[in-house]
Design an enzyme around this catalytic site. Structure first.
Site, PDB file in Angstrom:
ATOM      1  N   GLU A  95      -4.879  -8.587   1.059  1.00 25.88           N
ATOM      2  CA  GLU A  95      -5.532  -8.233   2.333  1.00 25.88           C
ATOM      3  C   GLU A  95      -7.011  -8.014   2.087  1.00 25.88           C
ATOM      4  OE1 GLU A  95      -4.105  -4.869   4.572  1.00 25.88           O
ATOM      5  OE2 GLU A  95      -2.013  -5.473   4.316  1.00 25.88           O
ATOM      6  N   GLU A 114       0.822  -1.218   0.000  1.00 26.50           N
ATOM      7  CA  GLU A 114       0.000   0.000   0.000  1.00 26.50           C
ATOM      8  C   GLU A 114       0.857   1.270   0.000  1.00 26.50           C
ATOM      9  OE1 GLU A 114      -2.878  -0.073   3.155  1.00 26.50           O
ATOM     10  OE2 GLU A 114      -3.605  -2.048   2.638  1.00 26.50           O
TER      11      GLU A 114
HETATM   12  O1  IFM Z   1      -3.683  -2.986   9.364  1.00 29.86           O
HETATM   13  C1  IFM Z   1      -3.713  -2.473   8.071  1.00 29.86           C
HETATM   14  C2  IFM Z   1      -2.557  -3.024   7.254  1.00 29.86           C
HETATM   15  O2  IFM Z   1      -1.338  -2.781   7.863  1.00 29.86           O
HETATM   16  C3  IFM Z   1      -2.548  -2.377   5.889  1.00 29.86           C
HETATM   17  N1  IFM Z   1      -3.836  -2.495   5.250  1.00 29.86           N
HETATM   18  C4  IFM Z   1      -5.005  -2.115   6.022  1.00 29.86           C
HETATM   19  C5  IFM Z   1      -4.993  -2.826   7.355  1.00 29.86           C
HETATM   20  C6  IFM Z   1      -6.253  -2.450   8.160  1.00 29.86           C
HETATM   21  O3  IFM Z   1      -6.328  -1.084   8.371  1.00 29.86           O
END
Ligand code: IFM
Length: 478
Positions: free
Chosen positions: A384, A165
């Site tokens: 994710e 990200e």
């Molecule tokens: O915890 C975070 C992760 O580190 C990066 N993506 C979003 C998740 C939830 O906010």
């Protein structure tokens, strides 16, 4: 019982990140990262939490891998900590590297595929002191560090992700100030984004030079958190334009250089006159950068939690009508992460998670289709997806039905995209276990495994048991 099957070989995993779970921040030569500094700024983190101990994974790693095995995980997505391996951004710290050797060995022995991310937001503080991601040199320091990790673990790890990200590392860190290093410098976010992409490209180049190819079973990619930008009122021209600008500053600022070898023209118009250190952000882009950045990748990681529905300002909102207004925030002031801002996020009426993020699985399907149609991206892994929930422990059990439903709906959304021909190869739930949720500290739980932060006892939630069963069946069963 109805069953929807995934193709053979679909990868079922869980994800976590170094700073969020490891603790041991001053052990074995690790030095401070920007997050160690940021958590100590007054009001930066809800409840004043820090990650000095977090889930103490650094000391409990073998038991945590055993837990992964118990949950039938085929793969574990983790990040290596730059401040452990090159503590001040320079010379290598063998003890730090050894931790990840042990982790990888433990995973392989357990039959779990390691999925390694090189940067999940923990920049060595010494590099931030030299300008951080707004300094071009940081991209070269990243490539040096990444090559060090590859040379040490490349014989045992096949899947390599450069950044997690980068939108958060750049726009949250350098424009909004809501994330470390907490700078609020307008288009500095885009300059940081370009240098993150440059670091990515430099490593991909080294990876290929070292013979990293799919023919040898090695793969390299990047994980983005692209969104779907829908205008709040599609009949209002200002909202339609807000959605376009949001798409530019969130999605296309990464997708265009990575997959088209250029920056979009409207990004220049939208940021016209906004200067970083007295110069347009485009001055950061040097000859040859975009060729490096757009080198072909083996996969794209997609992190998805919600879409975005902006309304242009002026927008009259009652307290509570804007998303996020029902949760406790850190008190340190933050700016819009979008340089120039000019829009807000009203509620659309969709249900939300306890994080106050609207649930819209169909947006994930649309996003995946768009990535294929507009960018011709390589095979996708959902790296994710998951839900924050205010879990309650009842007689030692956690009946997190809302999280389970959220994951199930999004797995259906992935299958819907696959039914339309999108090449999705795997799914990693966020997160393996509750952990340090950045500026929300420990107040926000995302794990499928509960962590009692007083005792460090791990307890699989109902969602974990369900996920483990689906992983074995390689199907969604109702
Ligand atoms: O915890 C975070 C992760 O580190 C990066 N993506 C979003 C998740 C939830 O906010």
């Amino acid at each position: 019982m109805t069953t929807r099957e995934f193709p053979p070989g679909f990868l079922w995993g869980a994800a976590a990140a170094a700073y969020q779970i490891e603790g041991a921040v001053d052990v074995d030569g690790r030095r401070p990262s920007i997050w160690d500094t940021f958590v100590r700024l007054p009001g930066a983190i809800v409840n004043g939490d820090d990650a000095d101990v977090a889930c103490d994974h650094y000391h409990r790693m073998p038991q945590d891998v055993a837990l992964m095995r118990q949950l039938n995980l085929a793969s574990y997505r983790f990040s290596t900590a730059w401040p452990r391996i090159c503590p001040d951004g320079g010379p290598v710290n063998q003890a730090g590297l050894d931790f990840y050797r042990r982790l990888v060995d433990e995973l392989l022995t357990a039959g779990i595929t390691p999925w390694l991310t090189l940067y999940h937001w923990d920049l060595p503080q010494a590099l931030e002191d030299a300008g951080g991601w707004t300094n071009r040199d940081t991209a070269y320091r990243f490539a040096d560090y990444a090559v060090t990790v590859y040379d040490a673990l490349g014989d045992r790890v096949d899947s390599w992700t450069t950044h997690n990200e980068p939108w958060c590392s750049s726009f949250m860190g350098y424009t909004s100030g809501g994330h470390a290093p907490g700078r609020q410098e307008g288009v500095a976010g885009i300059v940081a984004a370009h240098h993150l992409l440059l670091g990515h490209g430099l490593f991909v180049d080294e990876f290929r030079r070292r013979g990293g190819t799919q023919g040898d079973g090695k793969a390299v990619g990047i994980t983005l958190n692209p969104t779907v930008a829908d205008p709040f009122d599609p009949t209002r021209a200002a909202d339609v334009d807000a959605a376009r600008r949001l798409d530019g500053l969130h999605n296309r600022v990464f997708l265009d250089p990575l997959f088209r070898g250029r920056y979009a023209e409207d990004l220049a118009l939208d940021t016209d006159g906004m200067l970083f250190e007295g110069r347009p952000w485009q001055d950061a882009v040097r000859d040859g950068d975009l060729e490096l950045i757009s080198a072909p990748l083996d996969f794209l990681g997609v992190n998805f939690y919600h879409g975005d529905v902006p309304a242009a300002l002026p927008y009259d909102a009652e307290p509570g009508e804007l998303l996020g207004s029902r949760i406790e925030h850190a008190t340190r002031p933050r700016q819009s992460p979008y340089p120039g801002g000019g829009f807000v996020f009203p509620r659309t009426g969709r249900p939300t998670t306890d994080r106050d993020w609207e649930i819209d699985p169909d947006a994930l399907t649309r996003l995946l289709i768009r990535l294929r149609d507009d960018y011709g991206v390589p095979p996708i892994y959902i790296t994710e997806n998951g839900a924050m929930a205010d879990d309650v422990v009842e007689d030692g059990a956690i009946h997190d039905t809302a999280r389970r439903d959220y994951i199930e709906q999004h797995l259906h959304a992935v299958l819907d995209a696959m039914d339309k021909g999108v090449d999705v190869r795997g799914y990693f739930v966020w997160s393996l276990m509750d952990n340090f949720e950045w500026s929300y500290g420990y107040a926000h739980r995302f794990g499928i495994v509960h962590v009692d932060y007083d005792t460090q006892v791990r307890t699989p939630k109902d969602s974990a048991r369900w996920y483990a069963e689906m992983a074995v069946r390689n199907a969604l069963c109702q």
